[in-house]
Write an enzyme that holds these catalytic residues in place. Structure first.
Site, mmCIF file in Angstrom:
data_model
loop_
_atom_site.group_PDB
_atom_site.id
_atom_site.type_symbol
_atom_site.label_atom_id
_atom_site.label_comp_id
_atom_site.label_asym_id
_atom_site.label_seq_id
_atom_site.Cartn_x
_atom_site.Cartn_y
_atom_site.Cartn_z
ATOM 1 N N GLY A 131 13.235 -2.828 1.936
ATOM 2 C CA GLY A 131 12.326 -1.940 2.367
ATOM 3 C C GLY A 131 12.820 -1.429 3.746
ATOM 4 O O GLY A 131 12.376 -0.359 4.121
ATOM 5 N N ASP A 163 10.549 -3.216 7.604
ATOM 6 C CA ASP A 163 9.753 -2.102 7.403
ATOM 7 C C ASP A 163 7.969 -2.788 7.778
ATOM 8 O O ASP A 163 7.407 -1.930 8.607
ATOM 9 C CB ASP A 163 9.513 -1.838 6.094
ATOM 10 C CG ASP A 163 9.458 -3.015 5.137
ATOM 11 O OD1 ASP A 163 9.400 -4.287 5.480
ATOM 12 O OD2 ASP A 163 9.783 -2.831 3.848
ATOM 13 N N ASP A 175 3.490 -8.560 7.657
ATOM 14 C CA ASP A 175 2.386 -9.076 6.668
ATOM 15 C C ASP A 175 2.057 -10.335 7.165
ATOM 16 O O ASP A 175 1.243 -10.674 8.021
ATOM 17 C CB ASP A 175 2.789 -8.607 5.394
ATOM 18 C CG ASP A 175 1.733 -8.844 4.446
ATOM 19 O OD1 ASP A 175 0.670 -8.385 4.784
ATOM 20 O OD2 ASP A 175 1.918 -9.054 3.177
ATOM 21 N N LYS A 222 0.401 -5.252 9.684
ATOM 22 C CA LYS A 222 -0.940 -5.583 9.220
ATOM 23 C C LYS A 222 -1.341 -6.833 9.863
ATOM 24 O O LYS A 222 -1.196 -8.128 9.077
ATOM 25 C CB LYS A 222 -0.821 -5.656 7.421
ATOM 26 C CG LYS A 222 -0.350 -4.501 6.940
ATOM 27 C CD LYS A 222 -0.858 -4.372 5.401
ATOM 28 C CE LYS A 222 0.171 -5.259 4.436
ATOM 29 N NZ LYS A 222 0.007 -4.841 3.263
ATOM 30 N N PHE A 235 -2.106 -2.234 0.524
ATOM 31 C CA PHE A 235 -0.757 -2.407 0.011
ATOM 32 C C PHE A 235 -0.087 -0.802 0.298
ATOM 33 O O PHE A 235 -0.780 0.076 -0.745
ATOM 34 C CB PHE A 235 -0.750 -2.807 -1.360
ATOM 35 C CG PHE A 235 0.755 -3.041 -1.820
ATOM 36 C CD1 PHE A 235 1.369 -4.031 -1.343
ATOM 37 C CD2 PHE A 235 1.382 -1.866 -2.490
ATOM 38 C CE1 PHE A 235 2.753 -4.286 -1.827
ATOM 39 C CE2 PHE A 235 2.747 -2.327 -2.805
ATOM 40 C CZ PHE A 235 3.365 -3.473 -2.570
ATOM 41 N N VAL A 236 0.792 -0.723 0.876
ATOM 42 C CA VAL A 236 1.569 0.588 1.140
ATOM 43 C C VAL A 236 2.764 1.010 0.613
ATOM 44 O O VAL A 236 3.717 -0.176 0.201
ATOM 45 C CB VAL A 236 1.243 1.101 2.753
ATOM 46 C CG1 VAL A 236 -0.151 1.226 3.226
ATOM 47 C CG2 VAL A 236 2.355 -0.092 3.333
ATOM 48 N N ASP A 258 8.203 -0.163 -1.297
ATOM 49 C CA ASP A 258 8.210 0.135 -2.764
ATOM 50 C C ASP A 258 6.699 -0.414 -3.407
ATOM 51 O O ASP A 258 6.080 -1.283 -2.786
ATOM 52 C CB ASP A 258 9.251 -0.563 -3.630
ATOM 53 C CG ASP A 258 8.875 -1.946 -3.741
ATOM 54 O OD1 ASP A 258 8.864 -2.700 -2.576
ATOM 55 O OD2 ASP A 258 9.119 -2.459 -4.848
ATOM 56 N N ARG A 300 9.924 4.164 -2.748
ATOM 57 C CA ARG A 300 10.663 4.247 -1.460
ATOM 58 C C ARG A 300 11.243 5.309 -0.971
ATOM 59 O O ARG A 300 11.316 5.496 0.251
ATOM 60 C CB ARG A 300 11.775 3.498 -1.764
ATOM 61 C CG ARG A 300 11.581 1.786 -2.151
ATOM 62 C CD ARG A 300 12.970 0.834 -2.037
ATOM 63 N NE ARG A 300 12.925 -0.279 -2.971
ATOM 64 C CZ ARG A 300 12.395 -1.391 -2.554
ATOM 65 N NH1 ARG A 300 11.918 -1.321 -1.312
ATOM 66 N NH2 ARG A 300 12.416 -2.582 -3.180
#
Ligand code: 5GP
Ligand code: MG
Length: 183
Positions: free
Chosen positions: A48, A103, A106, A134, A155-156, A162, A168
């Site tokens: 990512g 990236d 979480d 987040k 969820f991005v 991805d 991506r």
């Protein structure tokens, strides 16, 4: 066969290209103030972080090195599994100023694990730089030292992130149309 535009799968754009560019610029400024005389080793978390890393390093005008690690999680979407390092850095990090680049932050488990790993290897310093956060999802106590933007608990995809290895290459960060996550 008709050509399918990837962006058509996006239901909502959460972070635009302009917002990403501004965030990367601001992070680059902070990193320049703190690392310009340290020849840091930037360690990206595959896959990512590859887009963010590429944009970030081109805004840093001082000596540095780049390497990547990969971490995979055993478990499913609901149960957090054990984290395993599936690709390691190439060189010894002892005495180096390590900056881990990811990236999105979480649960915090990935960056907590990597920070701990490089500290045990006696890096001179270990800090983390994350484009997105987040905060409502945190499972372990962890905050990034350098943070771009906070986003809500969705969820991005895009800008390196991805869904099932796709999306991506979108230049912005967004949420897919709900029916695409279901199929
Ligand atoms: P953590 O260990 O903080 O839970 O996990 C961070 C990793 O989970 C990120 O590097 C990323 O690979 C993945 N991740 C977390 N949230 C998202 C998301 O919204 N979209 C995508 N594509 N990946 C995510
Ligand atoms: Mg990741």
């Amino acid at each position: 066969m008709s050509r399918r535009a990837l962006a058509e799968d996006v239901g909502e754009v959460l972070v635009t290209e302009q917002q990403i560019e501004a965030a990367v610029g601001s992070l680059a400024q902070q990193l320049t103030a703190d690392y310009a005389d340290k020849s840091p080793l930037l360690v990206g978390v595959l896959t990512g972080a590859f887009v963010f890393m590429a944009d970030l390093v081109r805004r840093l005008d001082f000596p540095l090195e780049v390497d990547f690690v990969a971490v995979s999680s055993y478990g499913d979407a609901t149960v957090a599994g054990e984290l395993e390092l599936t690709r390691d850095v190439s060189d010894n990090v002892a005495g180096r100023h390590v900056l881990i680049v990811d990236d999105i932050l979480d649960t915090g488990r990935t960056l907590a694990m990597l920070t701990d790993l490089f500290r045990r290897r006696e890096a001179a310093s270990v800090r983390t730089c994350c484009l997105l956060d987040k905060p409502s999802r945190r499972a372990v106590e962890f905050e990034a030292d350098y943070l771009g933007l906070e986003i809500p608990d969705q969820f991005v995809v895009g800008y390196g992130l991805d869904f099932a290895q796709g999306y991506r290459n979108l230049p912005f960060v967004g949420v897919l149309r709900p029916e695409l996550y279901e199929s």
